[in-house]
Write an enzyme that holds these catalytic residues in place. Sequence first.
Site, short mmCIF file in Angstrom:
data_model
loop_
_atom_site.label_atom_id
_atom_site.label_comp_id
_atom_site.label_asym_id
_atom_site.label_seq_id
_atom_site.Cartn_x
_atom_site.Cartn_y
_atom_site.Cartn_z
N ARG A 42 0.96 -1.21 0.06
CA ARG A 42 -0.17 0.01 0.08
C ARG A 42 0.80 1.23 -0.16
O ARG A 42 0.50 2.28 -0.66
CB ARG A 42 -1.05 0.17 1.16
CG ARG A 42 -2.05 -1.17 1.29
CD ARG A 42 -2.96 -0.82 2.31
NE ARG A 42 -3.65 0.35 2.30
CZ ARG A 42 -4.13 0.71 3.42
NH1 ARG A 42 -4.11 0.54 4.58
NH2 ARG A 42 -5.09 1.98 3.06
N ASN A 85 -6.87 11.06 7.15
CA ASN A 85 -6.14 10.20 6.06
C ASN A 85 -5.02 10.07 6.60
O ASN A 85 -4.20 10.48 7.16
CB ASN A 85 -6.25 10.96 4.81
CG ASN A 85 -7.75 11.19 4.43
OD1 ASN A 85 -8.69 10.46 4.69
ND2 ASN A 85 -7.78 12.44 3.75
N ASP A 97 -2.37 9.11 4.02
CA ASP A 97 -1.65 8.96 2.89
C ASP A 97 -0.59 10.02 2.46
O ASP A 97 0.29 9.95 1.70
CB ASP A 97 -2.58 8.92 1.64
CG ASP A 97 -3.59 10.22 1.84
OD1 ASP A 97 -3.36 11.25 1.84
OD2 ASP A 97 -4.83 9.84 1.66
N HIS A 111 -4.46 9.66 12.33
CA HIS A 111 -4.44 8.18 12.19
C HIS A 111 -2.97 7.84 11.93
O HIS A 111 -3.00 6.66 11.30
CB HIS A 111 -5.60 7.69 11.19
CG HIS A 111 -6.97 7.80 11.83
ND1 HIS A 111 -8.10 7.66 11.08
CD2 HIS A 111 -7.35 8.46 13.06
CE1 HIS A 111 -9.21 7.83 11.79
NE2 HIS A 111 -8.84 8.19 13.02
N CYS A 132 16.73 -1.39 19.05
CA CYS A 132 16.36 -2.22 19.97
C CYS A 132 16.19 -3.59 19.44
O CYS A 132 16.07 -4.58 20.30
CB CYS A 132 15.01 -1.82 20.66
SG CYS A 132 13.66 -1.97 19.91
N GLY A 160 -15.13 16.09 3.07
CA GLY A 160 -15.01 14.59 2.42
C GLY A 160 -14.73 13.69 3.82
O GLY A 160 -14.13 12.54 3.36
#
Length: 260
Positions: free
Chosen positions: A80, A112, A114, A129, A161, A198
Amino acid sequence: MFRFRAATPSREPPPALIERLRRAQSVVALTGAGVSAESGVPTFRDALTGLWANYDPRKLATPGGFARDPKLVWDWYAERRERIGQIRPNPGHFALVEIERRVPDFLLVTQNIDGLHAKAGTTRLVELHGNIGRVKCSREHRVVNRWDEPLDDLPPRCPACGSFLRPDVVWFEEMLPPNALAEAEDAAEQCELLLVVGTSAEVYPAAALPLHAKRAGATLVEVNPEATPLSDQADYVLRAPAGTALPALVAAAWPDAAAC
């Protein structure tokens, strides 16, 4: 207790809204998947095609799914990430950049992942997010920019780590980053005008931001080709895609603005 008045949806920005935006000193924009869809970014479920069509999202986007099969989850997000990296911002993204240039106090809050807002040029940005273009340590949550690809069938490991790396996105069953949410809530409660662009206005806690703004006295503007639960509560509703409505709004408010 406060009351909302239903706005009359329109495709063209009303003169009162144009003047309100032109004079606003503080604006918040909340954006959702509809803005990205206009650039061709598939939704999460739309992306479950081809080799991934038979997978349960809980195996690909939850902490438990990553614990069970980290390589599967890594490969899904790597694919993706590569696809989304080739997608360009659309006029809606660029119109929001122009609003940021014109308004003294502006914040864009997006659901979003992206990265298209930053790619378009937005600088005051909260990504609630996360961002699929970033990778972080699964244990310490430190963003990692470089890593060695493993020789075995496992995800790359954190160079600090040794824990597995994972996408820097919020999965199902995870909380939003508290600092990001707090910044978004503070801005919503202090702004003069909030644009909801949107988004379905159904995913909380982001969907509560317009209500915080409304309670504090802000003008609420919805930009969406479809009705949402927020439509009856907005002061203005532009019933058109972001890539159409926002450039028209910017051009009307600031005729000298560069074409979006």
